[in-house]
Scaffold this motif. Structure first.
Motif, mmCIF file in Angstrom:
data_model
loop_
_atom_site.group_PDB
_atom_site.id
_atom_site.type_symbol
_atom_site.label_atom_id
_atom_site.label_comp_id
_atom_site.label_asym_id
_atom_site.label_seq_id
_atom_site.Cartn_x
_atom_site.Cartn_y
_atom_site.Cartn_z
ATOM 1 N N ARG A 19 0.851 -1.192 0.000
ATOM 2 C CA ARG A 19 0.000 0.000 0.000
ATOM 3 C C ARG A 19 0.882 1.235 0.000
ATOM 4 O O ARG A 19 1.800 1.368 0.812
ATOM 5 C CB ARG A 19 -0.887 0.027 1.250
ATOM 6 C CG ARG A 19 -2.292 -0.471 1.052
ATOM 7 C CD ARG A 19 -3.167 0.453 0.208
ATOM 8 N NE ARG A 19 -3.555 1.678 0.919
ATOM 9 C CZ ARG A 19 -3.322 2.886 0.445
ATOM 10 N NH1 ARG A 19 -2.689 3.065 -0.701
ATOM 11 N NH2 ARG A 19 -3.721 3.951 1.124
ATOM 12 N N ALA A 20 0.614 2.120 -0.926
ATOM 13 C CA ALA A 20 1.335 3.397 -0.995
ATOM 14 C C ALA A 20 0.486 4.390 -1.761
ATOM 15 O O ALA A 20 -0.308 4.016 -2.634
ATOM 16 C CB ALA A 20 2.692 3.214 -1.675
ATOM 17 N N ASN A 21 0.652 5.650 -1.442
ATOM 18 C CA ASN A 21 -0.030 6.718 -2.164
ATOM 19 C C ASN A 21 0.975 7.447 -3.048
ATOM 20 O O ASN A 21 2.024 7.878 -2.563
ATOM 21 C CB ASN A 21 -0.670 7.714 -1.186
ATOM 22 C CG ASN A 21 -1.735 7.069 -0.318
ATOM 23 O OD1 ASN A 21 -2.515 6.247 -0.802
ATOM 24 N ND2 ASN A 21 -1.764 7.420 0.950
ATOM 25 N N ILE A 22 0.646 7.563 -4.320
ATOM 26 C CA ILE A 22 1.509 8.268 -5.272
ATOM 27 C C ILE A 22 0.736 9.494 -5.755
ATOM 28 O O ILE A 22 -0.360 9.365 -6.309
ATOM 29 C CB ILE A 22 1.914 7.359 -6.453
ATOM 30 C CG1 ILE A 22 2.741 6.170 -5.952
ATOM 31 C CG2 ILE A 22 2.729 8.146 -7.471
ATOM 32 C CD1 ILE A 22 1.972 4.941 -5.637
ATOM 33 N N ILE A 23 1.305 10.669 -5.519
ATOM 34 C CA ILE A 23 0.624 11.924 -5.828
ATOM 35 C C ILE A 23 1.460 12.716 -6.831
ATOM 36 O O ILE A 23 2.679 12.816 -6.700
ATOM 37 C CB ILE A 23 0.427 12.777 -4.558
ATOM 38 C CG1 ILE A 23 -0.233 11.959 -3.450
ATOM 39 C CG2 ILE A 23 -0.389 14.025 -4.861
ATOM 40 C CD1 ILE A 23 -0.306 12.688 -2.110
ATOM 41 N N ALA A 24 0.792 13.275 -7.825
ATOM 42 C CA ALA A 24 1.470 14.143 -8.783
ATOM 43 C C ALA A 24 0.601 15.359 -9.059
ATOM 44 O O ALA A 24 -0.619 15.298 -8.959
ATOM 45 C CB ALA A 24 1.773 13.407 -10.092
ATOM 46 N N VAL A 55 -4.218 11.538 -7.022
ATOM 47 C CA VAL A 55 -3.763 10.654 -5.946
ATOM 48 C C VAL A 55 -4.050 9.224 -6.374
ATOM 49 O O VAL A 55 -5.210 8.833 -6.539
ATOM 50 C CB VAL A 55 -4.475 10.953 -4.615
ATOM 51 C CG1 VAL A 55 -3.983 9.989 -3.528
ATOM 52 C CG2 VAL A 55 -4.245 12.401 -4.189
ATOM 53 N N PHE A 56 -2.992 8.468 -6.591
ATOM 54 C CA PHE A 56 -3.096 7.056 -6.991
ATOM 55 C C PHE A 56 -2.820 6.216 -5.751
ATOM 56 O O PHE A 56 -1.718 6.232 -5.203
ATOM 57 C CB PHE A 56 -2.078 6.751 -8.088
ATOM 58 C CG PHE A 56 -2.185 5.371 -8.670
ATOM 59 C CD1 PHE A 56 -2.853 5.153 -9.867
ATOM 60 C CD2 PHE A 56 -1.608 4.284 -8.023
ATOM 61 C CE1 PHE A 56 -2.947 3.871 -10.408
ATOM 62 C CE2 PHE A 56 -1.700 3.010 -8.556
ATOM 63 C CZ PHE A 56 -2.374 2.800 -9.743
ATOM 64 N N ARG A 57 -3.827 5.478 -5.302
ATOM 65 C CA ARG A 57 -3.695 4.690 -4.066
ATOM 66 C C ARG A 57 -3.343 3.250 -4.425
ATOM 67 O O ARG A 57 -4.230 2.403 -4.613
ATOM 68 C CB ARG A 57 -4.976 4.798 -3.237
ATOM 69 C CG ARG A 57 -5.251 6.240 -2.789
ATOM 70 C CD ARG A 57 -6.521 6.369 -1.963
ATOM 71 N NE ARG A 57 -6.729 7.771 -1.575
ATOM 72 C CZ ARG A 57 -7.392 8.650 -2.319
ATOM 73 N NH1 ARG A 57 -7.916 8.263 -3.493
ATOM 74 N NH2 ARG A 57 -7.530 9.897 -1.917
ATOM 75 N N HIS A 58 -2.045 3.016 -4.516
ATOM 76 C CA HIS A 58 -1.531 1.684 -4.880
ATOM 77 C C HIS A 58 -1.962 0.665 -3.824
ATOM 78 O O HIS A 58 -1.818 0.877 -2.630
ATOM 79 C CB HIS A 58 0.000 1.738 -4.952
ATOM 80 C CG HIS A 58 0.621 0.440 -5.350
ATOM 81 N ND1 HIS A 58 0.912 0.119 -6.665
ATOM 82 C CD2 HIS A 58 1.023 -0.625 -4.611
ATOM 83 C CE1 HIS A 58 1.467 -1.073 -6.707
ATOM 84 N NE2 HIS A 58 1.546 -1.547 -5.485
ATOM 85 N N GLY A 59 -2.525 -0.455 -4.301
ATOM 86 C CA GLY A 59 -2.954 -1.513 -3.399
ATOM 87 C C GLY A 59 -4.425 -1.478 -3.057
ATOM 88 O O GLY A 59 -4.927 -2.391 -2.391
ATOM 89 N N LEU A 60 -5.131 -0.444 -3.496
ATOM 90 C CA LEU A 60 -6.578 -0.365 -3.280
ATOM 91 C C LEU A 60 -7.292 -0.449 -4.630
ATOM 92 O O LEU A 60 -6.745 -0.011 -5.641
ATOM 93 C CB LEU A 60 -6.951 0.948 -2.583
ATOM 94 C CG LEU A 60 -6.463 1.148 -1.147
ATOM 95 C CD1 LEU A 60 -6.959 2.491 -0.605
ATOM 96 C CD2 LEU A 60 -6.913 0.011 -0.239
ATOM 97 N N PRO A 61 -8.506 -0.959 -4.641
ATOM 98 C CA PRO A 61 -9.243 -1.067 -5.907
ATOM 99 C C PRO A 61 -9.851 0.258 -6.370
ATOM 100 O O PRO A 61 -10.354 0.352 -7.485
ATOM 101 C CB PRO A 61 -10.342 -2.079 -5.580
ATOM 102 C CG PRO A 61 -10.579 -1.911 -4.111
ATOM 103 C CD PRO A 61 -9.239 -1.572 -3.511
ATOM 104 N N ASP A 62 -9.790 1.279 -5.528
ATOM 105 C CA ASP A 62 -10.419 2.562 -5.848
ATOM 106 C C ASP A 62 -9.787 3.201 -7.085
ATOM 107 O O ASP A 62 -8.579 3.086 -7.312
ATOM 108 C CB ASP A 62 -10.259 3.563 -4.683
ATOM 109 C CG ASP A 62 -10.565 2.948 -3.334
ATOM 110 O OD1 ASP A 62 -10.160 1.809 -3.095
ATOM 111 O OD2 ASP A 62 -11.177 3.643 -2.510
ATOM 112 N N ALA A 63 -10.598 3.910 -7.838
ATOM 113 C CA ALA A 63 -10.063 4.729 -8.932
ATOM 114 C C ALA A 63 -9.270 5.885 -8.330
ATOM 115 O O ALA A 63 -9.570 6.342 -7.223
ATOM 116 C CB ALA A 63 -11.203 5.264 -9.793
ATOM 117 N N PRO A 64 -8.253 6.375 -9.036
ATOM 118 C CA PRO A 64 -7.497 7.515 -8.515
ATOM 119 C C PRO A 64 -8.409 8.721 -8.290
ATOM 120 O O PRO A 64 -9.384 8.929 -9.015
ATOM 121 C CB PRO A 64 -6.479 7.795 -9.625
ATOM 122 C CG PRO A 64 -6.362 6.514 -10.382
ATOM 123 C CD PRO A 64 -7.719 5.881 -10.316
ATOM 124 N N SER A 65 -8.072 9.511 -7.285
ATOM 125 C CA SER A 65 -8.790 10.762 -7.030
ATOM 126 C C SER A 65 -8.123 11.881 -7.823
ATOM 127 O O SER A 65 -6.892 11.970 -7.862
ATOM 128 C CB SER A 65 -8.760 11.111 -5.542
ATOM 129 O OG SER A 65 -9.426 10.132 -4.776
#
Length: 401
Positions: free
Chosen positions: A86-91, A116-126
């Motif tokens: 799990r990690a959050n990648i933000i650009a 915000v791309f939430r690696h490890g979660l099924p959610d679409a990026p915010s």
């Protein structure tokens, strides 16, 4: 009225010459490359001596856009670390409607897009957008002159990092987080400081404050440069060929053969997809004067992000507190590689942030119509300068009457 425009047939012979010149230049670089690579290998065997040379340049306060070796062997390569589950990648990225001095109303618009791309979660990026229109005197003028394009670009860079700092404060409490700038961490406006000192100082201070905010949030931050044109390592190799008593400004001002016109990325073609190079410290006066006192001294490395063929070499810049923290450094490294798998050699979050931020020509026109409507409502008769009026006539194919 007959529109002439660009008569391509008049450039045919020049384009042919351009192609021949490019072929000749590439052949020359390939001929000299083995010598440059051999110098790189030789320098790696004398790394401690080379570091002392680089540090002597800094101690003598010589302006030199080179690089300082760290404890990592300068010709080493490092495999991609494990990416956290799990990690959050933000650009974040920005675009703008520029200031138009021909318009009756003086303004410009900056739009920041972030993801915000939430690696490890099924959610679409915010995804988020943050548009702002600037029209007050302090936004438009500096010392009685309208802001230059470089100044407005600096304000856009500042707002991009500010948005990353805001999101880092939210997301880093939930999972390991890395924030990415689609450019160098070293602000270009610093190089223009002599002509706009107070403006630049204000921008730089706020920019460094945002870096501190990201640091305090626990997130990492990195600037990523695609197709880097830097020659910091090339200048370091040139330095390696000088004796200590030869380290003087005249000998450092320009590199000579065999190093002339080489870019750093050429030196790191040995990196396999997913690997990074050694860390280096950026040896610039701006780095030492502005960034280092606040603990944000800029380090950099090169990374093969993968993709077509042998991969894509990126330059990655990080502040010292990321470089000295293995977990944060590894997160930056792994996240870039993982993100680049989605888009064949360049991080997905950058492509999406650019798409979110961009102001289309249609949106620009609609906003200009909104401005015109506001002016008309207040009794103005909106017009442009005669020069701009003439341009609009010819570009739309209309004729003078």
């Amino acid at each position: 009225m007959i529109r002439m425009g660009l008569e391509l047939n008049k450039l045919t012979h020049k384009v042919d010459a351009l192609g021949a010149n490019a072929e000749k230049r590439l052949a020359d670089l390939n001929k000299r490359l083995p010598v440059v690579q051999a110098t790189f290998t030789a320098a790696s065997a004398e790394q401690e001596s080379l570091r002392k040379k680089a540090e002597s340049v800094i101690a003598k306060q010589i302006r030199w856009a080179g690089a300082i070796p760290t404890d990592e062997p300068i010709r080493a390569s490092f495999e991609k670390p494990e990416h956290p589950d799990r990690a959050n990648i933000i650009a974040a990225d920005g675009s703008q409607i520029p200031l138009d001095r021909h318009a009756i109303a003086q303004y410009y618009v900056i739009n920041i897009g972030s993801i915000v791309f939430r690696h490890g979660l099924p959610d679409a990026p915010s995804i988020y957008t943050s548009p702002e229109v600037f029209f007050e005197d302090e936004d438009i003028y500096f010392e009685n002159n309208t802001l230059s394009t470089e100044m407005i670009n600096a304000k856009r860079d500042l707002r991009e990092l500010g948005e990353l700092a805001r999101l880092a404060g939210i997301e880093s409490a939930l999972a390991p987080t890395v924030t990415f700038v689609d450019n160098s961490l070293l602000l270009y406006i610093i190089t223009l400081r002599e002509s706009n000192q107070s403006f630049s100082d204000r921008i730089i201070k706020e920019y460094l404050d945002h870096l501190t905010t990201i640091q305090k949030s626990g997130a990492a931050v990195a600037g990523v440069v695609d197709r880097p044109g830097s020659a910091n390592i090339v200048r370091l190799l040139h330095l390696s060929t000088l004796e200590m008593d030869e380290i003087v400004p005249d000998n450092l001002r320009h590199v000579s053969a065999p190093f002339l016109h080489f870019r750093d990325e050429t030196l790191f073609e040995f990196l396999k997809p997913g690997e990074r190079s050694a860390l280096f410290v950026l040896a610039s006066s701006a780095n030492k004067t502005y960034y280092e006192p606040f603990g944000h001294r800029v380090y950099f490395f090169f990374l093969n992000a993968g993709g077509r063929g042998t991969g894509n070499i990126l330059r990655v810049e990080i502040p010292e507190w990321v470089a000295k923290d293995k977990m944060k450094l590894d997160l930056v490294h792994a996240s870039i590689v993982e993100q680049s798998k989605m888009t064949n050699g360049y991080p997905y979050v950058f492509i999406r942030a650019d798409e979110i931020a961009v102001v289309s020509s249609n949106e620009r026109e609609q906003f200009q119509q909104m401005v015109m409507g506001s002016l008309i409502k207040r009794g103005f008769s909106p017009s442009v300068s005669q020069k701009q009026f003439g341009k609009e006539l010819t570009r739309t194919g209309k004729r003078w009457r």
